[in-house]
Structure formats: C-alpha cells, structure tokens
Motif scaffolding. Structure first.
Motif, PDB file in Angstrom:
ATOM      1  N   VAL A 138      -5.400  -5.439   6.858  1.00 28.43           N
ATOM      2  CA  VAL A 138      -4.731  -5.983   5.676  1.00 28.43           C
ATOM      3  C   VAL A 138      -3.689  -4.996   5.163  1.00 28.43           C
ATOM      4  CG1 VAL A 138      -5.095  -6.738   3.303  1.00 28.43           C
ATOM      5  CG2 VAL A 138      -6.726  -7.388   5.075  1.00 28.43           C
ATOM      6  N   MET A 139      -4.022  -3.699   5.173  1.00 26.07           N
ATOM      7  CA  MET A 139      -3.083  -2.691   4.690  1.00 26.07           C
ATOM      8  C   MET A 139      -1.824  -2.666   5.555  1.00 26.07           C
ATOM      9  SD  MET A 139      -3.465  -0.693   2.023  1.00 26.07           S
ATOM     10  CE  MET A 139      -5.200  -0.335   1.926  1.00 26.07           C
ATOM     11  N   ALA A 140      -1.987  -2.757   6.868  1.00 24.23           N
ATOM     12  CA  ALA A 140      -0.824  -2.770   7.756  1.00 24.23           C
ATOM     13  C   ALA A 140       0.066  -3.981   7.478  1.00 24.23           C
ATOM     14  CB  ALA A 140      -1.286  -2.776   9.214  1.00 24.23           C
TER      15      ALA A 140
ATOM     16  N   MET B  28      -1.689  -4.883  -5.593  1.00 28.51           N
ATOM     17  CA  MET B  28      -1.123  -3.592  -5.949  1.00 28.51           C
ATOM     18  C   MET B  28      -0.235  -2.994  -4.858  1.00 28.51           C
ATOM     19  SD  MET B  28      -1.931  -2.896  -9.009  1.00 28.51           S
ATOM     20  CE  MET B  28      -1.290  -1.232  -8.957  1.00 28.51           C
ATOM     21  N   VAL B  29      -0.665  -3.096  -3.603  1.00 30.07           N
ATOM     22  CA  VAL B  29       0.069  -2.409  -2.532  1.00 30.07           C
ATOM     23  C   VAL B  29       1.523  -2.865  -2.431  1.00 30.07           C
ATOM     24  CG1 VAL B  29       0.157  -2.020  -0.038  1.00 30.07           C
ATOM     25  CG2 VAL B  29      -2.018  -1.851  -1.242  1.00 30.07           C
ATOM     26  N   PRO B  30       1.836  -4.185  -2.476  1.00 29.20           N
ATOM     27  CA  PRO B  30       3.256  -4.569  -2.409  1.00 29.20           C
ATOM     28  C   PRO B  30       4.100  -4.008  -3.548  1.00 29.20           C
ATOM     29  CG  PRO B  30       1.846  -6.464  -1.977  1.00 29.20           C
ATOM     30  CD  PRO B  30       0.959  -5.378  -2.466  1.00 29.20           C
ATOM     31  N   LEU B  31       3.474  -3.764  -4.704  1.00 30.13           N
ATOM     32  CA  LEU B  31       4.214  -3.201  -5.825  1.00 30.13           C
ATOM     33  C   LEU B  31       4.444  -1.702  -5.666  1.00 30.13           C
ATOM     34  CD1 LEU B  31       2.409  -5.038  -8.775  1.00 30.13           C
ATOM     35  CD2 LEU B  31       4.532  -5.685  -7.637  1.00 30.13           C
ATOM     36  N   LEU B  32       3.560  -1.031  -4.933  1.00 29.08           N
ATOM     37  CA  LEU B  32       3.675   0.419  -4.780  1.00 29.08           C
ATOM     38  C   LEU B  32       4.550   0.825  -3.595  1.00 29.08           C
ATOM     39  CD1 LEU B  32      -0.063   1.388  -5.415  1.00 29.08           C
ATOM     40  CD2 LEU B  32       1.843   1.598  -7.014  1.00 29.08           C
TER      41      LEU B  32
ATOM     42  N   HIS C  72      10.283   7.781  -2.622  1.00 31.97           N
ATOM     43  CA  HIS C  72       9.871   9.182  -2.500  1.00 31.97           C
ATOM     44  C   HIS C  72       9.936   9.676  -1.050  1.00 31.97           C
ATOM     45  CE1 HIS C  72       8.640  10.190  -6.570  1.00 31.97           C
ATOM     46  NE2 HIS C  72       7.964   9.067  -6.676  1.00 31.97           N
ATOM     47  N   GLY C  73      10.268   8.806  -0.104  1.00 37.72           N
ATOM     48  CA  GLY C  73      10.314   9.204   1.300  1.00 37.72           C
ATOM     49  C   GLY C  73       8.938   9.377   1.924  1.00 37.72           C
ATOM     50  N   ILE C  74       7.923   8.676   1.417  1.00 39.89           N
ATOM     51  CA  ILE C  74       6.559   8.798   1.917  1.00 39.89           C
ATOM     52  C   ILE C  74       6.379   7.879   3.126  1.00 39.89           C
ATOM     53  CG2 ILE C  74       4.127   8.403   1.348  1.00 39.89           C
ATOM     54  CD1 ILE C  74       4.794   9.082  -1.545  1.00 39.89           C
ATOM     55  N   ASP C  75       5.800   8.411   4.187  1.00 39.48           N
ATOM     56  CA  ASP C  75       5.485   7.591   5.355  1.00 39.48           C
ATOM     57  C   ASP C  75       4.434   6.558   4.957  1.00 39.48           C
ATOM     58  OD1 ASP C  75       5.595   7.504   8.550  1.00 39.48           O
ATOM     59  OD2 ASP C  75       3.514   7.263   7.913  1.00 39.48           O
ATOM     60  N   LEU C  76       4.683   5.292   5.264  1.00 40.18           N
ATOM     61  CA  LEU C  76       3.814   4.224   4.786  1.00 40.18           C
ATOM     62  C   LEU C  76       2.475   4.194   5.500  1.00 40.18           C
ATOM     63  CD1 LEU C  76       6.288   1.272   4.132  1.00 40.18           C
ATOM     64  CD2 LEU C  76       5.373   2.962   2.542  1.00 40.18           C
ATOM     65  N   VAL C  77       2.412   4.625   6.760  1.00 41.70           N
ATOM     66  CA  VAL C  77       1.110   4.700   7.438  1.00 41.70           C
ATOM     67  C   VAL C  77       0.242   5.772   6.780  1.00 41.70           C
ATOM     68  CG1 VAL C  77      -0.037   5.220   9.621  1.00 41.70           C
ATOM     69  CG2 VAL C  77       2.025   3.821   9.610  1.00 41.70           C
ATOM     70  N   TRP C  78       0.833   6.923   6.506  1.00 39.16           N
ATOM     71  CA  TRP C  78       0.119   7.987   5.784  1.00 39.16           C
ATOM     72  C   TRP C  78      -0.352   7.482   4.421  1.00 39.16           C
ATOM     73  CZ3 TRP C  78       2.842  12.061   2.436  1.00 39.16           C
ATOM     74  CH2 TRP C  78       1.939  13.052   2.035  1.00 39.16           C
ATOM     75  N   PHE C  79       0.524   6.766   3.719  1.00 41.74           N
ATOM     76  CA  PHE C  79       0.196   6.205   2.415  1.00 41.74           C
ATOM     77  C   PHE C  79      -0.967   5.221   2.527  1.00 41.74           C
ATOM     78  CE2 PHE C  79       1.369   3.161  -1.111  1.00 41.74           C
ATOM     79  CZ  PHE C  79       1.021   4.008  -2.151  1.00 41.74           C
ATOM     80  N   GLY C  80      -0.948   4.382   3.571  1.00 41.05           N
ATOM     81  CA  GLY C  80      -2.015   3.410   3.759  1.00 41.05           C
ATOM     82  C   GLY C  80      -3.355   4.058   4.055  1.00 41.05           C
ATOM     83  N   ILE C  81      -3.363   5.148   4.826  1.00 43.55           N
ATOM     84  CA  ILE C  81      -4.626   5.844   5.121  1.00 43.55           C
ATOM     85  C   ILE C  81      -5.190   6.470   3.848  1.00 43.55           C
ATOM     86  CG2 ILE C  81      -5.711   7.652   6.485  1.00 43.55           C
ATOM     87  CD1 ILE C  81      -4.741   5.197   8.064  1.00 43.55           C
TER      88      ILE C  81
END
Length: 623
Positions: free
Chosen positions: A177-179, A424-428, A435-444
């Motif tokens: 779901v996060m992916a 929440m996730v689509p809003l964040l 901020h240049g954050i990798d989204l896979v890292w963010f999801g983990i």
C-alpha cells in the motif's frame, strides 16, 4: 463568519474528518461523506476565496477516478498475499514451526522466546497479516511458555512484538500500500525494507539474550524431558553442509548451460534444497535413521515455508517476477503445501476466500472514500496548507521526519494502517519531495513507525489481538492438569514497553543511516574522466580530453584537426608554416568567399586587394 470559513476551509475540513474517524465512524463512508459535504460548501463559498477551485462539473471526474483504482495492478497483489497468508495460517503452519523451532532452541535459555521471534518473522514473510500472527502465536506458544515458568510480561511482550513483524518484513501489505501511495515500485520497497527488518529481528533477539543474562529465571531453558526430538544438531549441520555443497555443484557444474544467471541460481538452489528435503522424507518414511529425528523434523517443517518465501521474495528480488506475479505464485504455493500436508478441505478454502474478499473490499472501499476526500481537499488547496505547515517546521529535513514520526505514531494508536496510508501519506509526499527525501526511505520509516503504533498502550491493535486469546484469570493446563495464573492486561502493557523502545531506536537508526535502505538503488557506476576516450572512425587516433587542464575544463589542449590546417578567420595573422619535409598542406578554406553558383552564371570578380598601409617609420621613396 462566512469569510472565516472560506479562508480556513482546508484546516476545518481536515480536523472535522479526523475527529469523526477518531470517534469510530466507518472510515470509507466518513471520508466519502466529508468529501461530498465540503465539496458543496466549497462551491458555495468559492466566490469569496480565490484559493477554492471547486465547481459542479468537477463531480463528473469521480467515475474515472474510481475506475483508476480498479485498474491499479499494484493493488492486485493484496488479495494474493492475503489468501496465501490465510491458507498457511489455517493449515496450522504456525503450530508446526513453533513446535519445531522450540525444540531446536530448547537447550538454550530463552529458547522458546527466540523461537517465537523467528516464527514471527517467518509468519510475517508468509502471512503478512499482524492479527493472524499474534493470535496464532498467542494460542500456541503462550500456554507452553507459561507452563515452563517464563515471566508473564516477557511472554506477552515477545508474542505481541513478534506478531507485528508482519508490518515491516516483506511481503508486507503495508509496503504494498505504501508503494502505491508513494508512486514507487513494490520491489524497491521490499529490497529497501530488508536490512531494517533484519535489524529489528536481531534487536529483539539481543533483548532476549540480555534478559537471560540479567534475569535467567524469567526465560529458562526447556527441561530435558520436554525435548521430545532429542539432540541432533550436529546431524542438522551436516545436512546443511551437504545442501550447500549440492548448490555449488549445481551452480558451477550442472547448470552452467543456462543462459540466464538468475535462472541458473534458482536451478542450483532448487537442486540443493529438494535433494535434502527428499532425503529427509525418505529417511522418515523408510525408518533409515541416517540422520537424527531433530534434523529430520527441522528439514521437513522448515523447507516448505522457506521455499515459499524464496518463491515470492527471491523471484521479485532477482527481477524474475513482479510483486503481483510473486503474490500469485505464493498463493498457489500455499495451496500446494496445505494439500501436501493433508490439511486442505473445501471448508477451509471457502473461509480463506471469504476473508480475502472481505479484506480486499475493505481496502478498495477505503481507497474510494479517500479519492472522494482527496478531490475536495486538493480543490480547496488543502495540500498547499499541509505543505506550508510542514515546511515551516524548524530543522529542515530531519525536523520534518521527526514531526511526521510523532504524528503518524499518534494516529497509529487510533487508526488502521490502511487509513493512515490512504489519507496522510499522499499529503506528506509533496513535502518530502520538497526536502529532497527519497520516497522509498520515507516509506520504510513510516512502515517501522506504524509497526511501533501496533504496540503502544492502550490502543495498540496487537495488544487487543493478544488480549482476545490470552487467559486473563486462572486457567487449567490441559497437559499437566495444573491451575496456572493468567495474563493480566497490565502484564501485556509492561511487556511491550522494551520492544517499543527498540522500535524507536530502529527509527532513529534508519533516519541516521539512510544507506540501510538506499542499497535498493544498487552501486553507482563511478568513472574516471581521465580514462574517457573519444574515437571517431576514420579520423586517426583517439583523442583523450583533459578535464584537469585549461581547454576542455581549462587547458590548452588543441582541438582535433581532422587532417586539415586551422581555418583563417580573417585575423590577419598567417598560419604556422608546415614542418620541413611534410607534404604540402591543403589550402585553407576561404570563409569570406561568396557561396558557389551552381546555375551556370559566372561568379563576380573578387574585389581588388586593399594595399598595405605605408611604413611611417621610414622616409618616403621617390621614383
């Protein structure tokens, strides 16, 4: 008052919908109703605020948006993995694993606790459902651990925490779901979650080891009379060595003719594992007694789920199958395992299919409600409000991650992870990208955070699952016939506190060391610019650009001549003379000449040459 509502419609909508969810209203209907109600309000006050971009024809986009959900291939893997987990859970795989691993670790202090953690990891990698893992281990292992005088809070905390490993251990439904919500590959999420998941499992085991050193009476070893499989670890190690040798034999000799390296690896692994598994079956069926009963039981019980895990995750990691295809193979493999054990029947299959259908419909309905909510929220610039709010936090990237960790942790105490992921996730995501954050890292990071929220008193879901199966008052042990003390709710709360601390430390480590997740990108190819060669066929030797000199990067490296002298652009300076003994050079192209006429008209005569200026340093000459 109307002006105040119009200019603050986004925070009003978000707060009111979250309040309704926390009060316990159905999530899908609350989101959809909130989206439609505030859509009407937004259209009516759109003439007051320019930030509101809602109009009635926009409602016609909902059918296409809902169809897009049904067309999503990523979400198709959810029913496959759910069916796989339910089939394995109903075929009593957890019972077999707990009994076998408990016997394997029996001679070690805390052996049953280690068995619960490892089985929780295996169930997480096969079932992927927290409720099934916690309830199965609570029903099976909790009476056994209490029978052998394990500490009550330690038992309850270990079972509840091990069950939540299904949240972060691939193939987790949370990661799927996060992916989907992050717009990233499910395979990348699985690869990125591998090291953090192993780190959390190792930390749980390290905690049990520390308990056995400080309070050995809390986690005693299994008494000798309870070790029904006896000893035989040496025999098991020999069989593992034989299987490893067969793998190398297959990879380097037998299957070298396979063109694909991935399929060659799969064939070699299958050869080694199947050979050992078949030998263990033959040893049991014919009573050969070549290997110990412990080694025989461990191989027969452990190989099928481990093979299933490789069938799902291994093929995804090797790039052979997509996550959806891996889920389909996993569901098929679970059906085969249950049938081979003689535990498959029509009633079990019907119950598993019913539960899978309910969960899939539950997910789809929440996602449809989230789409209706999202259309209105984005139409009133709610995403801009969230982004401005988050970007204003101090600390930049790490301040944002800390704030999100706290928010998701609090929401996780009240809401299911599906609801948090869809709302929440689509809003964040836009803020994380800013901020240049990798989204896979963010999801983990979010996945580990949601795992932590399952353990937090008093609303952690794992605590409710364990409470529903753990005896609260005195209960009678069916094996010994003795009356034993039950597990109080406060014992469960006390038992999970050390694991909550471990989870927070895991989040901090993943934030501090992004490389634990970033390895999913592979090793970047770094080239030395000085080794780059540019070779043009037919124009002589290759030219190596000098990036450390003036010219290309600052050097006086001459440009390639391609066999011609440099052109004269009318600078008035003569070209350098040719070296002695060389062939006469071709005349330089005259870039000042008019273009040639191919129509037969004679070209005009060249203008007369301009005389050179007189040398004023000499007296004039008179003829």
């Amino acid at each position: 008052m109307i002006d105040l509502i119009a200019h603050n419609l986004a925070p009003i909508m978000f707060t009111s919908v979250m309040l309704m969810l926390l009060l316990g209203y159905p999530v899908a209907f609350t989101l959809a109703a909130g989206g439609l109600i505030y859509f009407v309000v937004g259209v009516e006050v759109s003439h007051i605020s320019s930030e509101i971009r809602l109009f009635w024809p926009l409602l016609q986009s909902h059918p296409e948006r809902i169809y897009g959900i049904m067309y999503n291939d990523t979400l198709l893997s959810i029913p496959f993995f759910t069916l796989m987990g339910l089939i394995l859970e109903r075929s009593r795989m957890a019972e077999d694993l707990l009994d076998t691993i408990g016997q394997l670790f029996g001679p070690v202090r805390g052996g049953l606790a280690y068995a619960v953690i490892l089985v929780g990891a295996l169930l997480g990698a096969t079932t992927g459902v927290v409720a099934a893992s916690v309830m199965a281990m609570g029903l099976i292992s909790l009476p056994i651990m209490l029978r052998y005088k394990y500490n009550g809070p330690l038992v309850s905390g270990t079972i509840a925490a091990s069950g939540t490993l299904a949240q972060i251990v691939p193939p987790s439904l949370v990661l799927i779901v996060m992916a989907d919500q992050l717009g990233r590959s499910v395979g990348d999420m699985y690869v990125g979650a591998l090291y953090p998941a192993l780190m959390v499992i190792a930390a749980y085991c390290a905690y049990i080891f520390a308990v056995t050193l400080i309070k050995p009476e809390w986690a005693p070893a299994l008494p000798k009379e309870a070790r029904t499989l006896g000893d035989g670890v040496t025999s098991l190690l020999v069989m593992i060595a034989i299987g490893t040798g067969l793998y190398f034999l297959g990879y380097h000799i037998l299957f070298t003719g396979i063109a694909s390296a991935e399929w060659q690896l799969v064939a070699a692994l299958a050869f080694g594992v199947i050979s050992v598994y078949v030998f263990a079956l033959v040893n049991r069926g014919m009573n050969l007694n070549v290997i110990s009963r412990l080694a025989q039981q461990v191989i027969i019980v452990m190989v099928p789920p481990l093979a299933l895990i490789f069938l799902v995750l291994g093929t995804i990691f090797l790039g052979i199958a997509t996550p959806t295809e891996g889920g389909a193979m996993g569901a098929t493999g679970a059906l085969i395992i249950a049938t081979a054990k003689g535990r498959m029947n029509l009633s079990m299959l019907k119950n598993a299919l019913d539960a899978t259908t309910r969960l899939s419909a539950f997910v789809m309905m929440i996602l449809i409600g989230a789409r209706v909510f999202g259309l209105t929220f984005y139409g009133i610039n709610g995403n801009v409000w969230i982004e401005d709010l988050m970007l204003a936090l101090p600390g930049g990237e790490y301040g944002f991650l800390v704030a999100v960790t706290i928010i998701i942790f609090i929401l996780g105490c009240f809401l299911d992870f599906f609801e948090i992921a869809f709302i929440m996730v689509p809003l964040l995501v836009p803020v994380a990208q800013s901020h240049g954050i990798d989204l896979v890292w963010f999801g983990i990071i979010l996945g580990i955070n949601l795992q932590t929220s399952f353990l937090t008193p008093p609303f952690g879901f794992s605590l409710f699952y364990l409470r529903s199966v753990a005896p609260e008052g005195r209960w009678k042990d069916k094996v010994t016939g003795q009356m034993r003390e039950g597990i109080k709710t406060m014992d469960i709360y006390k038992g999970v506190l050390p694991f909550i601390i471990i989870q927070f430390l895991a989040i901090v480590i993943v934030i501090a060391f992004p490389g634990l997740v970033m390895h999913y990108k592979g090793t970047p190819v770094v080239s030395d610019p000085s080794t780059i060669q540019i070779e043009l066929p037919g124009f002589g030797a290759p030219t190596t650009p000098s990036f450390g000199q003036p010219g290309i990067g600052g050097g006086a490296t001459p440009a390639p001549s391609f066999g011609l002298p440099p052109p004269n652009f009318g600078s008035g300076q003569p070209s350098a003379p040719a070296p002695a003994g060389s062939a006469p050079a071709a005349p330089a192209p005259s870039l000042g000449l008019p273009p040639p006429d191919f129509g037969g008209t004679p070209a005009p005569a060249a203008p007369p040459a301009t005389p050179a200026p007189p040398d004023l340093s000499q007296p004039p000459a008179f003829n």
